[in-house]
Design a protein around this motif. Structure first.
Motif, PDB file in Angstrom:
ATOM      1  N   TYR A  27       2.701  12.471  -9.240  1.00 27.71           N
ATOM      2  CA  TYR A  27       2.495  11.417 -10.148  1.00 27.71           C
ATOM      3  C   TYR A  27       3.767  11.505 -11.485  1.00 27.71           C
ATOM      4  O   TYR A  27       4.266  10.835 -11.710  1.00 27.71           O
ATOM      5  CB  TYR A  27       1.149  11.145 -10.552  1.00 27.71           C
ATOM      6  N   LEU A  28       3.220  12.902 -12.015  1.00 30.79           N
ATOM      7  CA  LEU A  28       4.154  13.081 -13.111  1.00 30.79           C
ATOM      8  C   LEU A  28       5.865  13.148 -12.906  1.00 30.79           C
ATOM      9  O   LEU A  28       6.545  12.822 -13.514  1.00 30.79           O
ATOM     10  CB  LEU A  28       3.747  14.532 -13.665  1.00 30.79           C
ATOM     11  N   ILE A  29       6.035  13.701 -11.649  1.00 28.95           N
ATOM     12  CA  ILE A  29       7.438  13.736 -11.170  1.00 28.95           C
ATOM     13  C   ILE A  29       7.943  12.352 -11.332  1.00 28.95           C
ATOM     14  O   ILE A  29       9.074  12.059 -11.729  1.00 28.95           O
ATOM     15  CB  ILE A  29       7.572  14.676  -9.842  1.00 28.95           C
ATOM     16  N   LYS A  30       7.196  11.580 -10.366  1.00 31.56           N
ATOM     17  CA  LYS A  30       7.861  10.354 -10.237  1.00 31.56           C
ATOM     18  C   LYS A  30       7.835   9.476 -11.563  1.00 31.56           C
ATOM     19  O   LYS A  30       8.836   8.709 -11.678  1.00 31.56           O
ATOM     20  CB  LYS A  30       6.709   9.414  -9.279  1.00 31.56           C
ATOM     21  N   LEU A  31       6.857   9.775 -12.426  1.00 29.78           N
ATOM     22  CA  LEU A  31       6.886   9.089 -13.737  1.00 29.78           C
ATOM     23  C   LEU A  31       8.023   9.656 -14.453  1.00 29.78           C
ATOM     24  O   LEU A  31       8.723   8.573 -15.159  1.00 29.78           O
ATOM     25  CB  LEU A  31       5.713   9.304 -14.553  1.00 29.78           C
ATOM     26  N   PHE A  32       8.422  10.943 -14.316  1.00 24.49           N
ATOM     27  CA  PHE A  32       9.392  11.436 -15.117  1.00 24.49           C
ATOM     28  C   PHE A  32      10.863  10.888 -14.588  1.00 24.49           C
ATOM     29  O   PHE A  32      11.582  10.506 -15.483  1.00 24.49           O
ATOM     30  CB  PHE A  32       9.228  12.755 -14.968  1.00 24.49           C
ATOM     31  N   LYS A  33      10.909  10.884 -13.290  1.00 26.27           N
ATOM     32  CA  LYS A  33      12.178  10.367 -12.733  1.00 26.27           C
ATOM     33  C   LYS A  33      12.312   8.691 -12.814  1.00 26.27           C
ATOM     34  O   LYS A  33      13.368   8.172 -12.149  1.00 26.27           O
ATOM     35  CB  LYS A  33      12.486  10.662 -11.367  1.00 26.27           C
ATOM     36  N   ARG A  34      11.208   7.997 -13.475  1.00 30.05           N
ATOM     37  CA  ARG A  34      11.055   6.741 -13.396  1.00 30.05           C
ATOM     38  C   ARG A  34      11.324   6.445 -11.906  1.00 30.05           C
ATOM     39  O   ARG A  34      12.004   5.152 -11.663  1.00 30.05           O
ATOM     40  CB  ARG A  34      12.369   6.022 -14.213  1.00 30.05           C
ATOM     41  N   GLU A  35      10.515   7.014 -11.028  1.00 32.25           N
ATOM     42  CA  GLU A  35      10.589   6.244  -9.697  1.00 32.25           C
ATOM     43  C   GLU A  35       9.183   5.536  -9.181  1.00 32.25           C
ATOM     44  O   GLU A  35       9.004   5.476  -8.043  1.00 32.25           O
ATOM     45  CB  GLU A  35      10.664   7.541  -8.593  1.00 32.25           C
ATOM     46  N   LEU A  36       8.722   5.319 -10.295  1.00 32.02           N
ATOM     47  CA  LEU A  36       7.089   5.034 -10.293  1.00 32.02           C
ATOM     48  C   LEU A  36       7.321   3.236  -9.568  1.00 32.02           C
ATOM     49  O   LEU A  36       6.534   2.605 -10.219  1.00 32.02           O
ATOM     50  CB  LEU A  36       6.263   4.955 -11.289  1.00 32.02           C
ATOM     51  N   MET A  37       8.393   2.881  -8.761  1.00 24.67           N
ATOM     52  CA  MET A  37       8.519   1.604  -8.615  1.00 24.67           C
ATOM     53  C   MET A  37       7.542   1.371  -7.350  1.00 24.67           C
ATOM     54  O   MET A  37       7.570   1.968  -6.337  1.00 24.67           O
ATOM     55  CB  MET A  37      10.022   1.152  -8.130  1.00 24.67           C
ATOM     56  N   TYR A  38       7.032   0.042  -7.497  1.00 27.46           N
ATOM     57  CA  TYR A  38       6.133  -0.381  -6.529  1.00 27.46           C
ATOM     58  C   TYR A  38       6.892  -1.466  -5.939  1.00 27.46           C
ATOM     59  O   TYR A  38       7.683  -2.310  -6.527  1.00 27.46           O
ATOM     60  CB  TYR A  38       5.104  -0.868  -6.970  1.00 27.46           C
ATOM     61  N   GLN A  39       6.807  -1.285  -4.667  1.00 29.10           N
ATOM     62  CA  GLN A  39       7.352  -2.356  -3.623  1.00 29.10           C
ATOM     63  C   GLN A  39       6.155  -3.354  -3.589  1.00 29.10           C
ATOM     64  O   GLN A  39       5.092  -3.258  -2.998  1.00 29.10           O
ATOM     65  CB  GLN A  39       7.891  -1.716  -2.385  1.00 29.10           C
ATOM     66  N   ASP A  40       6.303  -4.583  -3.844  1.00 24.43           N
ATOM     67  CA  ASP A  40       5.350  -5.380  -4.024  1.00 24.43           C
ATOM     68  C   ASP A  40       5.063  -6.131  -2.447  1.00 24.43           C
ATOM     69  O   ASP A  40       6.058  -6.500  -1.970  1.00 24.43           O
ATOM     70  CB  ASP A  40       5.552  -6.501  -4.895  1.00 24.43           C
ATOM     71  N   PHE A  41       4.098  -6.096  -2.160  1.00 17.17           N
ATOM     72  CA  PHE A  41       4.003  -6.603  -0.653  1.00 17.17           C
ATOM     73  C   PHE A  41       2.769  -7.854  -0.824  1.00 17.17           C
ATOM     74  O   PHE A  41       1.805  -7.791  -1.215  1.00 17.17           O
ATOM     75  CB  PHE A  41       3.344  -5.580   0.493  1.00 17.17           C
ATOM     76  N   ILE A  42       3.246  -8.926  -0.397  1.00 18.13           N
ATOM     77  CA  ILE A  42       2.375 -10.189  -0.728  1.00 18.13           C
ATOM     78  C   ILE A  42       1.413 -10.446   0.489  1.00 18.13           C
ATOM     79  O   ILE A  42       2.130 -11.012   1.684  1.00 18.13           O
ATOM     80  CB  ILE A  42       3.278 -11.476  -0.974  1.00 18.13           C
ATOM     81  N   ALA A  43       0.531 -10.241   0.628  1.00 21.87           N
ATOM     82  CA  ALA A  43      -0.443 -10.146   1.858  1.00 21.87           C
ATOM     83  C   ALA A  43      -0.758 -11.784   2.042  1.00 21.87           C
ATOM     84  O   ALA A  43      -1.042 -12.196   3.000  1.00 21.87           O
ATOM     85  CB  ALA A  43      -1.607  -9.332   1.869  1.00 21.87           C
ATOM     86  N   LEU A  44      -1.118 -12.209   0.907  1.00 25.14           N
ATOM     87  CA  LEU A  44      -1.631 -13.596   0.730  1.00 25.14           C
ATOM     88  C   LEU A  44      -0.884 -14.450  -0.219  1.00 25.14           C
ATOM     89  O   LEU A  44      -0.840 -13.884  -1.480  1.00 25.14           O
ATOM     90  CB  LEU A  44      -3.123 -13.800   0.676  1.00 25.14           C
ATOM     91  N   LYS A  45      -0.624 -15.579  -0.056  1.00 25.11           N
ATOM     92  CA  LYS A  45       0.156 -16.602  -1.081  1.00 25.11           C
ATOM     93  C   LYS A  45      -0.692 -17.709  -1.068  1.00 25.11           C
ATOM     94  O   LYS A  45      -0.605 -18.583  -0.258  1.00 25.11           O
ATOM     95  CB  LYS A  45       1.345 -16.606  -0.829  1.00 25.11           C
ATOM     96  N   ASP A  46      -1.319 -17.984  -2.533  1.00 22.66           N
ATOM     97  CA  ASP A  46      -1.712 -19.514  -2.740  1.00 22.66           C
ATOM     98  C   ASP A  46      -2.551 -19.753  -1.772  1.00 22.66           C
ATOM     99  O   ASP A  46      -2.289 -20.968  -1.221  1.00 22.66           O
ATOM    100  CB  ASP A  46      -0.423 -20.171  -3.023  1.00 22.66           C
ATOM    101  N   ILE A  47      -3.613 -19.403  -1.229  1.00 21.20           N
ATOM    102  CA  ILE A  47      -4.622 -20.002  -0.230  1.00 21.20           C
ATOM    103  C   ILE A  47      -5.657 -20.419  -1.217  1.00 21.20           C
ATOM    104  O   ILE A  47      -6.417 -20.017  -1.844  1.00 21.20           O
ATOM    105  CB  ILE A  47      -5.282 -18.643   0.635  1.00 21.20           C
ATOM    106  N   SER A  48      -6.002 -21.663  -0.712  1.00 18.96           N
ATOM    107  CA  SER A  48      -7.139 -22.572  -1.009  1.00 18.96           C
ATOM    108  C   SER A  48      -7.897 -23.292  -0.079  1.00 18.96           C
ATOM    109  O   SER A  48      -6.914 -23.774   0.874  1.00 18.96           O
ATOM    110  CB  SER A  48      -6.589 -23.439  -2.023  1.00 18.96           C
ATOM    111  N   LEU A  49      -9.244 -22.932   0.114  1.00 19.77           N
ATOM    112  CA  LEU A  49      -9.617 -23.518   1.019  1.00 19.77           C
ATOM    113  C   LEU A  49     -11.161 -23.946   0.792  1.00 19.77           C
ATOM    114  O   LEU A  49     -11.777 -23.011  -0.047  1.00 19.77           O
ATOM    115  CB  LEU A  49      -9.539 -22.966   2.471  1.00 19.77           C
ATOM    116  N   GLU A  50     -11.677 -24.888   1.175  1.00 19.00           N
ATOM    117  CA  GLU A  50     -13.294 -25.093   1.138  1.00 19.00           C
ATOM    118  C   GLU A  50     -13.975 -25.239   2.539  1.00 19.00           C
ATOM    119  O   GLU A  50     -13.509 -25.768   3.315  1.00 19.00           O
ATOM    120  CB  GLU A  50     -13.383 -26.320   0.329  1.00 19.00           C
ATOM    121  N   ILE A  51     -14.899 -24.429   2.465  1.00 16.85           N
ATOM    122  CA  ILE A  51     -15.787 -24.450   3.923  1.00 16.85           C
ATOM    123  C   ILE A  51     -17.021 -25.153   3.619  1.00 16.85           C
ATOM    124  O   ILE A  51     -17.649 -24.422   2.769  1.00 16.85           O
ATOM    125  CB  ILE A  51     -15.778 -23.012   4.475  1.00 16.85           C
TER     126      ILE A  51
END
Lengths: 242, 260
Positions: A27-51
């Motif tokens: 964690y510290l190494i990554k933080l230091f090297k500014r590699e703490l980038m996250y690849q955002d993965f969108i599993a669900l997008k704007d789901i609306s439903l009523e059951i």
């Protein structure tokens, strides 16, 4: 009609950091090297439903389209990144078989353990114990540690425990696929019986026939978005022809 | 807090079942079973007494001195060590059913507490063997059990949450526990603190376990009525630990599932 489940504008993002970081050093190494980038993965997008209450709702879609994620959000296991889910009533999740089973323990002990995981009281479990055993047809193996069970046998016990009381909402994720055809038939009968008692059922399955047979309404998920939602026949036909 | 109590009540059967499961699994296939919880401290005491009683001659009743100290400390050690991996260890469950997360560290703490009650038998056995008559002040001991229970629970909450994000904690903690044990007068006499360099004794005075062990020994061995100050120190440490622990757990619990 009364609603059982309301899902409103739900987004689910996952941090797909390329390397899993779970030590302070990394964690510290990554933080230091500014590699703490996250690849955002969108599993669900704007789901609306009523059951509505008493509905049997099927979800279809290819692998990785977000079906199980949605079920986990509905059951409260995952918290959505955005939006909210409202549940009216007691929910019995059958997300995966044998959740909460300790394979070192016998089936008898596991039935009680699983019951308490689902929030049933000791007394309910005592009263319903015979019924569970009857339904699973496992009385011969009750005192055998569950590690010696086959997956079908585990499935029987799990299904029997989860459906023993009349839950308001039953979540079924792909689990009817295990078990022999007779037990599958038995499970479907039980689901039908629960439905007539007013239970709302949400099913994920890759078996289109099963969805067509059991459900009233259906939703088709693709890449985390709703592709189609509505009457089961229309959705299933469109899905099959895609 | 209200939700917490409501959840404890709702999931009390789960707590009970998990605790009995732990007991069953811990003593599975051992002939003496739960008796080990009594025997273990006794055997340990024999070893420690054989080695150290001649070194620390100043201590009267060394076996009891050691047992009373280790009872409290071992409870803390076992509870927090169990809690440390409790959430991680139950990850298959957490991934599939919604269960309030604090149940798991709480269960480990209760489990350790049950174990401690059995080990308490060992202390009583030694009282009888050595014909040691504790003074009436021993009636105060449930207080210190409660204090150390709350304290351990807080530490357990904290550890169980933090170990999910940084697994290093798991490896580090056993070292920390050993260090903490030496910072608590369990084997060596308390009077040694005075002859230690000030920096060492000051560190020891900052160790909450020191106060819990001292409290229990005072009431069980020396017949000293605990002062208000003693009680306040113990309560303060316990509540502070519980507060920090539950805040950390509460703030981070929604992210657990992404890391386990």
């Amino acid at each position: 009609m009364d609603k059982a489940i309301i899902v409103s504008n739900v987004d689910m993002h996952f941090n797909m950091s390329k390397f899993k970081i779970d030590s302070i050093k990394e964690y510290l190494i990554k933080l230091f090297k500014r590699e703490l980038m996250y690849q955002d993965f969108i599993a669900l997008k704007d789901i609306s439903l009523e059951i509505p209450k008493g509905d049997v709702f099927g979800i279809v879609g290819l692998n990785g389209s977000g079906k199980s994620t949605l079920l986990k959000i509905i059951s409260g296991i995952l918290k959505p990144s955005k939006g909210y889910v409202k549940i009216y009533g007691v929910i019995a999740p059958l997300i995966e078989l044998g959740a909460g089973f300790d394979m070192e323990l016998t089936a008898r002990e596991n039935i009680f353990l699983n019951g308490s995981v689902l929030g049933f009281s000791r007394q309910t479990m005592k009263d319903k114990f015979d019924e569970i055993v009857d339904f699973s047809e496992m009385e011969e193996f009750l005192d055998v540690p569950m590690k010696n069970y086959s997956s079908g046998m585990v499935a029987r016990i799990a299904f029997a425990v989860a459906t023993i009381t009349q839950p308001d909402i039953l979540i079924v994720d792909e689990i009817l696929a295990v078990g022999d055809f007779r037990f599958q038939q038995k499970c479907e009968d039980r689901i039908n019986q629960l439905m007539s008692g007013g239970t709302t059922v949400v099913i994920v399955s890759h078996s289109i026939e099963q969805i067509e047979r059991l459900c009233k309404h259906c939703m088709w998920l693709e890449h985390g978005k709703i592709k189609m939602i509505g009457d089961k026949q229309e959705v299933c036909d469109a899905y099959k022809n895609s | 807090m209200k939700v917490f109590i409501k959840n404890v009540f709702k999931y009390r059967y789960l707590l009970e079942d998990l605790t009995t499961r732990d007991l069953k699994v811990k003593y599975r296939r051992s002939l003496l079973g739960i008796l080990w919880s009594v025997l273990n401290p006794l055997l340990m005491m024999m070893v420690i007494t054989a080695v150290f009683s001649s070194i620390f001659k100043v201590v009267e009743n060394f076996p009891i001195y050691y047992l009373t100290g280790s009872l409290i400390f071992n409870f803390f050690g076992e509870a927090t060590n169990g809690a440390l991996t409790s959430i991680l260890g139950n990850s298959p469950l957490i991934k599939k059913v919604y269960v309030p997360k604090f149940i798991f560290p709480l269960e480990k703490t209760i489990f350790a507490f049950v174990n401690m009650l059995f080990s308490l038998l060992a202390v009583i056995i030694m009282f009888i063997i050595l014909r040691f008559v504790p003074s009436w002040t021993i009636v105060f001991s449930p207080f210190v059990f409660l204090y150390v229970l709350v304290f351990s629970l807080g530490v357990g909450f904290f550890l169980s949450a933090i170990s999910i994000f940084f697994r290093d904690v798991i490896h580090l903690y056993s070292v920390f526990l050993t260090a903490l044990m030496y910072m608590t007068p369990i084997i060596y006499p308390e009077s040694m603190l005075e002859s230690m360099p000030a920096i060492v004794s000051n560190v020891i005075y900052c160790n909450p376990m020191y106060y819990y062990v001292q409290y229990f020994r005072n009431v069980a061995m020396y017949g000293i009525v605990p002062s208000l100050k003693d009680n306040l120190i113990c309560i303060f440490c316990a509540l502070l630990s519980l507060l920090i622990g539950s805040l950390v757990l509460k703030k981070s619990q929604n992210k657990f599932i992404l890391y386990i």
